[in-house]
Scaffold this motif. Structure first.
Motif, PDB file in Angstrom:
ATOM      1  N   GLU A  55       0.838  -1.206   0.000  1.00  9.35           N
ATOM      2  CA  GLU A  55       0.000   0.000   0.000  1.00  9.35           C
ATOM      3  C   GLU A  55       0.875   1.259   0.000  1.00  9.35           C
ATOM      4  OE1 GLU A  55      -4.077   0.695   2.107  1.00  9.35           O
ATOM      5  OE2 GLU A  55      -2.540   1.568   3.400  1.00  9.35           O
ATOM      6  N   LEU A  71       2.389   1.714  -3.418  1.00 12.13           N
ATOM      7  CA  LEU A  71       1.372   2.161  -4.380  1.00 12.13           C
ATOM      8  C   LEU A  71       1.144   3.669  -4.222  1.00 12.13           C
ATOM      9  CD1 LEU A  71      -1.289  -0.681  -4.253  1.00 12.13           C
ATOM     10  CD2 LEU A  71      -0.113   0.140  -6.302  1.00 12.13           C
ATOM     11  N   TYR A  72       1.161   4.110  -2.958  1.00  7.54           N
ATOM     12  CA  TYR A  72       0.989   5.540  -2.694  1.00  7.54           C
ATOM     13  C   TYR A  72       2.156   6.327  -3.274  1.00  7.54           C
ATOM     14  CZ  TYR A  72       1.026   9.968  -0.212  1.00  7.54           C
ATOM     15  OH  TYR A  72       1.080  11.302   0.081  1.00  7.54           O
ATOM     16  N   THR A 105       4.331   5.627  -5.623  1.00 16.88           N
ATOM     17  CA  THR A 105       4.509   5.640  -7.070  1.00 16.88           C
ATOM     18  C   THR A 105       3.360   6.346  -7.799  1.00 16.88           C
ATOM     19  OG1 THR A 105       3.565   3.429  -7.070  1.00 16.88           O
ATOM     20  CG2 THR A 105       5.945   3.583  -7.210  1.00 16.88           C
ATOM     21  N   GLY A 106       2.208   6.457  -7.135  1.00 18.01           N
ATOM     22  CA  GLY A 106       1.112   7.218  -7.726  1.00 18.01           C
ATOM     23  C   GLY A 106       0.815   6.844  -9.166  1.00 18.01           C
ATOM     24  N   GLU A 107       0.699   7.871 -10.016  1.00 21.14           N
ATOM     25  CA  GLU A 107       0.257   7.636 -11.397  1.00 21.14           C
ATOM     26  C   GLU A 107       1.268   6.826 -12.213  1.00 21.14           C
ATOM     27  OE1 GLU A 107      -0.294  11.576 -12.816  1.00 21.14           O
ATOM     28  OE2 GLU A 107       1.832  11.958 -13.015  1.00 21.14           O
ATOM     29  N   GLU A 108       2.513   6.774 -11.734  1.00 17.58           N
ATOM     30  CA  GLU A 108       3.512   6.016 -12.471  1.00 17.58           C
ATOM     31  C   GLU A 108       3.203   4.527 -12.422  1.00 17.58           C
ATOM     32  OE1 GLU A 108       7.753   7.868 -12.474  1.00 17.58           O
ATOM     33  OE2 GLU A 108       7.742   6.056 -11.260  1.00 17.58           O
ATOM     34  N   LEU A 160       2.981   0.786 -10.017  1.00 18.18           N
ATOM     35  CA  LEU A 160       3.940  -0.069  -9.334  1.00 18.18           C
ATOM     36  C   LEU A 160       3.993  -1.399 -10.069  1.00 18.18           C
ATOM     37  CD1 LEU A 160       5.724  -0.486  -6.766  1.00 18.18           C
ATOM     38  CD2 LEU A 160       3.662  -1.303  -5.614  1.00 18.18           C
ATOM     39  N   LEU A 206     -10.500   5.259  -2.765  1.00 22.79           N
ATOM     40  CA  LEU A 206      -9.406   4.765  -3.610  1.00 22.79           C
ATOM     41  C   LEU A 206      -9.697   3.388  -4.171  1.00 22.79           C
ATOM     42  CD1 LEU A 206      -6.448   5.832  -1.298  1.00 22.79           C
ATOM     43  CD2 LEU A 206      -7.424   7.077  -3.239  1.00 22.79           C
ATOM     44  N   MET A 207      -8.976   3.076  -5.251  1.00 22.58           N
ATOM     45  CA  MET A 207      -9.051   1.719  -5.780  1.00 22.58           C
ATOM     46  C   MET A 207      -7.760   1.388  -6.519  1.00 22.58           C
ATOM     47  SD  MET A 207     -11.735   2.344  -8.862  1.00 22.58           S
ATOM     48  CE  MET A 207     -11.158   1.983 -10.492  1.00 22.58           C
ATOM     49  N   ARG A 255      -1.875   0.320 -10.254  1.00 22.20           N
ATOM     50  CA  ARG A 255      -1.848   1.744  -9.953  1.00 22.20           C
ATOM     51  C   ARG A 255      -2.976   2.061  -8.981  1.00 22.20           C
ATOM     52  NH1 ARG A 255      -3.073   4.340 -14.905  1.00 22.20           N
ATOM     53  NH2 ARG A 255      -0.935   4.793 -15.447  1.00 22.20           N
ATOM     54  N   LEU A 256      -2.641   2.901  -8.004  1.00 21.23           N
ATOM     55  CA  LEU A 256      -3.654   3.370  -7.074  1.00 21.23           C
ATOM     56  C   LEU A 256      -4.326   4.596  -7.711  1.00 21.23           C
ATOM     57  CD1 LEU A 256      -4.615   2.756  -4.137  1.00 21.23           C
ATOM     58  CD2 LEU A 256      -3.011   4.498  -3.359  1.00 21.23           C
ATOM     59  N   THR A 257      -5.652   4.582  -7.810  1.00 22.20           N
ATOM     60  CA  THR A 257      -6.369   5.738  -8.354  1.00 22.20           C
ATOM     61  C   THR A 257      -7.572   6.041  -7.462  1.00 22.20           C
ATOM     62  OG1 THR A 257      -8.038   4.617  -9.677  1.00 22.20           O
ATOM     63  CG2 THR A 257      -5.889   4.876 -10.685  1.00 22.20           C
ATOM     64  N   THR A 258      -8.165   7.195  -7.698  1.00 30.63           N
ATOM     65  CA  THR A 258      -9.404   7.493  -7.007  1.00 30.63           C
ATOM     66  C   THR A 258     -10.535   6.731  -7.692  1.00 30.63           C
ATOM     67  OG1 THR A 258      -9.608   9.437  -8.415  1.00 30.63           O
ATOM     68  CG2 THR A 258      -8.725   9.781  -6.217  1.00 30.63           C
ATOM     69  N   LYS A 259     -11.587   6.457  -6.964  1.00 31.89           N
ATOM     70  CA  LYS A 259     -12.740   5.781  -7.552  1.00 31.89           C
ATOM     71  C   LYS A 259     -13.446   6.718  -8.530  1.00 31.89           C
ATOM     72  CE  LYS A 259     -13.662   2.477  -3.870  1.00 31.89           C
ATOM     73  NZ  LYS A 259     -14.341   2.258  -2.582  1.00 31.89           N
TER      74      LYS A 259
END
Lengths: 262, 200, 200
Positions: free
Chosen positions: B13, B16-17, B19-22, B24, B60-61, B70-74
């Motif tokens: 987790e 994932l945070y 690296t953001g939009e890049e 993981l 988040l999702m 990739r972690l993104t907003t829902k």
């Protein structure tokens, strides 16, 4: 028929035809050429009356449809000769080809709509920019991975693209001055450059202008100067730089010397 | 020392945070957690995915990327996210660009001429837009005179359309299918599309 | 319609994620959620803080900022972040970096201004990247006002591109040739090379 749709809403004549086929409830596998032609022309005509700019592709399609329609009205030529008339295009074949084109285009248009759904879904998701991890980086020599490396060819390619980009930005029309560049004058120019530098110059440094005439004449001038023993060229190894230097005694020569009378 | 499942989850987790939009990549996780197998990593992330999804208290999702996550907003967050000026709202592709990139995705490698034959219109500008956005690239040259440039899609294309791989592309409708069935499926799309352009 | 507590939590979590290191100010939250009082917002976030802290399966936590909050990784994550940062990036150089390093290789010593003149765009970031990777270095200062920094390539550059010396750089094609001709000649060479490295 009412025209409720702007031509801007269409991606070209095929798209417009698909629209007509749908609104007129025509079977795409059995297109009535006369009807579709009339409707298509009406639509284009309407657009022109509205002084909308109708792209040439629409007009080309109009011409194709009209040609197809008129051929269908003609009786088929009777085959009396053994040789078929090459100039005769079977309107049925043209119609078949158009149908195939429409079906093919429709498949990709549909695929595009599918991608539009994906795009919308993806555009709704946001992520933060990656965090700055430099505070976690141990100082030391930069680590450069072996895999995925750029090669020297990638680099040259990048430069070529850059040069091309610049080239494309240049105005298309340039003044072409027809000029005569005497070799003698260029020989003198080369010697002057070498004199002014006071030391050997790299071969490419002697090519001051980049137009073809200049390059060719300078090259000939260099050959001539070597032949006359005014200059010498040195190269340490294959593909290394070529260094050009003045021979002894050349410093005294001036522009009026017979040697430059070419 | 072997990591507990809980510990593994928290490390992933955190990464994932960071690296953001890049995104993981799985191989990156393996470098950080050398004792975990790819299987374990994947299983953990699949579980996390589900937890995020089911937790209505989370905005988040996790989404799939080629080779990673990739972690993104829902999706429901879009309206709230857009209220932040810092987030540039990207305009969707034009219809011309969309059709062009669809043809390239399904028929690559393909030349400009071949694209224009399918679309029935000039497609140079669309190609330029797609190149500028990095969605397509030159993948080679055709044989024969002219040696036309051939185009293909890029990894950016996959990301832009949220696809894990080219295999995720929906299958093209077969031209051989019975006419009526095919037409219905198409009309659904077509009606939706035209609803928006009924003015004049 | 009033937002439920759950909904509010998820929106704030999404916004905390999106603002990342920058942090999320309470007044920003109020702009997005105009119906919520400052009190409600603070209470929700305090609860979230506790949840993150107590959840051992989460690598994240919320810290206070003046006037706001920031989502960040938990302290124990530092060792894993270090491991992650040490993973060599497998991303090849960007087009911008490639262009810039090519110009430097062929025209060194050269100033930033001169590079930007050739490229027609700002090149500061590319220079930074190249410096960070050790591919270029400062080799001197230009004369005149400003005494601009001059750049040159390093031994790392030679190693990176597999060159024995700068003389191994392929000769540049003449820019004087017609653009199309130039490209074709190069592409012939390039295609051959690319035949071996077919990516996507």
């Amino acid at each position: 028929m009412e025209y409720k749709v702007k031509i801007d809403a269409f991606e070209g004549p095929l798209d417009l035809l698909l629209h007509l086929i749908k609104t007129l409830e025509i079977d795409i596998y059995d297109i009535p050429v006369a009807e579709i032609t009339d409707q298509y022309l009406d639509f284009i005509h309407e657009m022109r009356q509205l002084e909308l700019d109708v792209a040439s592709e629409y007009l080309v399609m109009a011409a194709t449809l009209v040609a197809m329609k008129s051929r269908m009205l003609l009786p088929k030529p009777e085959i009396l000769d053994a040789e078929p008339d090459d100039s005769f295009e079977d309107p049925e074949e043209t119609r078949e080809a158009l149908m195939q084109q429409l079906l093919d285009y429709r498949r990709y248009k549909e695929a595009a709509e599918g991608l539009r759904v994906n795009e919308q879904a993806r555009l709704a998701l946001f992520s933060k920019p990656p965090s700055d991890l430099s505070r976690y980086e141990k100082t030391g020599p930069a680590i450069i991975p072996g895999e995925g490396r750029a090669t020297v060819y990638d680099m040259v390619r990048a430069l070529q693209q850059l040069m091309l980009r610049k080239k494309l930005k240049e105005p298309l029309h340039t003044k072409i001055a027809k000029q005569v560049l005497p070799i003698g004058q260029q020989m003198y120019q080369v010697i002057s450059e070498l004199k002014r530098a006071g030391h050997p110059l790299r071969f490419d440094e002697l090519f001051l202008y980049s137009d073809k005439t200049h390059i060719v004449v300078t090259f000939l001038a260099l050959l001539e100067l070597m032949k006359k023993n005014f200059i010498s060229c040195r190269q340490e190894e294959n593909f290394a730089d070529i260094w050009v230097s003045l021979e002894e005694g050349v410093h005294e020569i001036d522009a009026n010397d017979d040697a430059f009378n070419y | 020392m072997r990591l507990t499942q809980t510990m593994m989850r928290s490390i992933i987790e955190g990464l994932l945070y960071l690296t953001g939009e890049e995104g993981l990549m799985i191989h990156q996780i393996q470098r950080v957690l050398p004792d975990c197998t790819e299987q374990e990593i994947k299983r953990t992330i699949e579980k996390m995915k589900k937890e995020y999804e089911e937790n209505e208290g989370s905005g988040l999702m996790i989404v799939d990327l080629p080779g990673g996550y990739r972690l993104t907003t829902k999706a429901f967050m879009a309206t709230y996210a857009e209220k932040f000026a810092a987030i540039p709202k990207s305009a969707p592709l034009s219809q011309a660009s969309l059709e062009t990139v669809a043809i390239i995705a399904y028929k690559q490698p393909i030349s400009r001429i071949a694209i224009e034959e399918v679309r029935g219109v000039k497609s140079e500008k669309a190609l330029q837009t797609l190149m500028a956005k990095g969605l397509i690239k030159e993948v080679g040259r055709a044989g024969g005179t002219g040696r036309a440039i051939l185009y293909g899609v890029t990894p950016v294309f996959l990301d832009y359309f949220g696809l894990k791989s080219l295999d995720d592309l929906p299958p093209l409708l077969e031209a051989e299918r019975p006419a009526s069935e095919q037409l219905d499926a198409f009309d659904l799309f077509y009606d939706k599309y035209k609803e928006t352009v009924k003015d004049l």
